[in-house]
Scaffold this active site. Sequence first.
Site, mmCIF file in Angstrom:
data_model
loop_
_atom_site.group_PDB
_atom_site.id
_atom_site.type_symbol
_atom_site.label_atom_id
_atom_site.label_comp_id
_atom_site.label_asym_id
_atom_site.label_seq_id
_atom_site.Cartn_x
_atom_site.Cartn_y
_atom_site.Cartn_z
ATOM 1 N N ASP A 6 0.871 -1.169 0.000
ATOM 2 C CA ASP A 6 0.000 0.000 0.000
ATOM 3 C C ASP A 6 0.921 1.236 0.000
ATOM 4 O O ASP A 6 2.089 1.153 0.395
ATOM 5 C CB ASP A 6 -0.883 -0.041 1.251
ATOM 6 C CG ASP A 6 -1.735 1.201 1.407
ATOM 7 O OD1 ASP A 6 -2.234 1.715 0.387
ATOM 8 O OD2 ASP A 6 -1.890 1.665 2.553
ATOM 9 N N GLU A 8 -0.226 5.080 0.712
ATOM 10 C CA GLU A 8 -0.506 6.111 1.726
ATOM 11 C C GLU A 8 -0.683 5.493 3.114
ATOM 12 O O GLU A 8 -1.421 4.524 3.276
ATOM 13 C CB GLU A 8 -1.752 6.893 1.331
ATOM 14 C CG GLU A 8 -1.534 7.735 0.081
ATOM 15 C CD GLU A 8 -2.840 8.250 -0.485
ATOM 16 O OE1 GLU A 8 -3.158 9.418 -0.267
ATOM 17 O OE2 GLU A 8 -3.544 7.462 -1.132
ATOM 18 N N ARG A 45 -15.445 13.894 -1.693
ATOM 19 C CA ARG A 45 -14.271 14.666 -2.120
ATOM 20 C C ARG A 45 -14.547 15.404 -3.428
ATOM 21 O O ARG A 45 -14.189 16.574 -3.590
ATOM 22 C CB ARG A 45 -13.079 13.719 -2.321
ATOM 23 C CG ARG A 45 -12.474 13.206 -1.026
ATOM 24 C CD ARG A 45 -11.512 12.080 -1.318
ATOM 25 N NE ARG A 45 -10.759 11.643 -0.147
ATOM 26 C CZ ARG A 45 -10.014 10.547 -0.106
ATOM 27 N NH1 ARG A 45 -9.926 9.779 -1.186
ATOM 28 N NH2 ARG A 45 -9.353 10.214 0.976
ATOM 29 N N SER A 89 -2.597 0.716 -4.901
ATOM 30 C CA SER A 89 -3.158 1.770 -4.061
ATOM 31 C C SER A 89 -4.463 2.320 -4.625
ATOM 32 O O SER A 89 -4.656 2.379 -5.844
ATOM 33 C CB SER A 89 -2.134 2.910 -3.963
ATOM 34 O OG SER A 89 -2.727 4.071 -3.420
ATOM 35 N N ASP A 90 -5.346 2.763 -3.720
ATOM 36 C CA ASP A 90 -6.600 3.416 -4.136
ATOM 37 C C ASP A 90 -6.389 4.878 -4.501
ATOM 38 O O ASP A 90 -7.358 5.598 -4.740
ATOM 39 C CB ASP A 90 -7.637 3.328 -3.008
ATOM 40 C CG ASP A 90 -8.179 1.922 -2.846
ATOM 41 O OD1 ASP A 90 -8.539 1.316 -3.867
ATOM 42 O OD2 ASP A 90 -8.228 1.428 -1.705
ATOM 43 N N LYS A 132 -7.660 -5.674 -6.075
ATOM 44 C CA LYS A 132 -6.396 -5.949 -5.382
ATOM 45 C C LYS A 132 -6.182 -7.453 -5.255
ATOM 46 O O LYS A 132 -5.096 -7.958 -5.501
ATOM 47 C CB LYS A 132 -6.394 -5.287 -4.001
ATOM 48 C CG LYS A 132 -6.346 -3.774 -4.079
ATOM 49 C CD LYS A 132 -6.316 -3.129 -2.708
ATOM 50 C CE LYS A 132 -6.345 -1.613 -2.849
ATOM 51 N NZ LYS A 132 -6.295 -0.923 -1.571
ATOM 52 N N ASP A 151 -2.344 -0.713 5.755
ATOM 53 C CA ASP A 151 -2.651 -0.118 7.059
ATOM 54 C C ASP A 151 -4.143 0.040 7.344
ATOM 55 O O ASP A 151 -4.531 0.319 8.466
ATOM 56 C CB ASP A 151 -1.974 1.255 7.190
ATOM 57 C CG ASP A 151 -2.617 2.314 6.294
ATOM 58 O OD1 ASP A 151 -2.976 1.983 5.148
ATOM 59 O OD2 ASP A 151 -2.752 3.470 6.729
ATOM 60 N N ASN A 154 -9.195 -0.775 3.441
ATOM 61 C CA ASN A 154 -9.187 -0.890 1.977
ATOM 62 C C ASN A 154 -8.051 -1.796 1.479
ATOM 63 O O ASN A 154 -7.958 -2.089 0.294
ATOM 64 C CB ASN A 154 -9.115 0.491 1.306
ATOM 65 C CG ASN A 154 -7.843 1.237 1.628
ATOM 66 O OD1 ASN A 154 -7.276 1.085 2.716
ATOM 67 N ND2 ASN A 154 -7.372 2.034 0.701
#
Length: 207
Positions: A6, A8, A45, A89-90, A132, A151, A154
């Site tokens: 991952d 972030e 967002r 990663s998303d 994933k 972490d 997701n």
Amino acid sequence: MIFALDLEGCLAPEIWPVLGAHFGLPEFGYTTRDIGDFDELMARRMEAATRAGLRLADLQALAHAVEPYLGAREFIARLRAMGNVVIISDTFHEFADPLAMKLGGVNLFSNRFAVDGDGRISGIRMRIRGRKERLVSGFKNAGFKVAAMGDSMNDFSLLRSCDFPVLYRPVEALLVEFTGAAVAHNLDDALAFFEGAYAKLEEQGEV
Ligand SMILES: [Mg+2]
């Protein structure tokens, strides 16, 4: 051996909160650590970006200034001595491609934005959501052992489908799902676990 990581929260700070703090938009500040439903998170967002009249380039100017965590580049260099490294990663390529370069030019699998003629974000092209596990399964079907690190929730399918999961400073919910899995509090911890997994495979002639 393949290391699927991952981005972030593991190798670099979360990008959206950086944008949220700069533009004074709390909707940007929420992350997958706060809102588990990624679609809802992205809808909020994008709504906020539209309301504030922000173009993709405005966001990129800040996103591209995000630096990896100290030691992350060296961490990846050490993993590369043992196998191939990919980041799954998303996040979005438009934000994180420079970060992947700063980490030493790592292969990044992430989403993309759709942009209208004025340079405003008009949609998102999900390339990773729900895939994933399929990426990891693909590697495994090709005969590779896969170690992964994440972490947040997701990363659940990434961690569930790999051979050697590492929870990196995980959210509580992830700890509950993976009782007994390796937990890393820093990149040194994570490296030690991956080196141990590699040594085990090497002994069995499976690296
Ligand atoms: Mg994360």
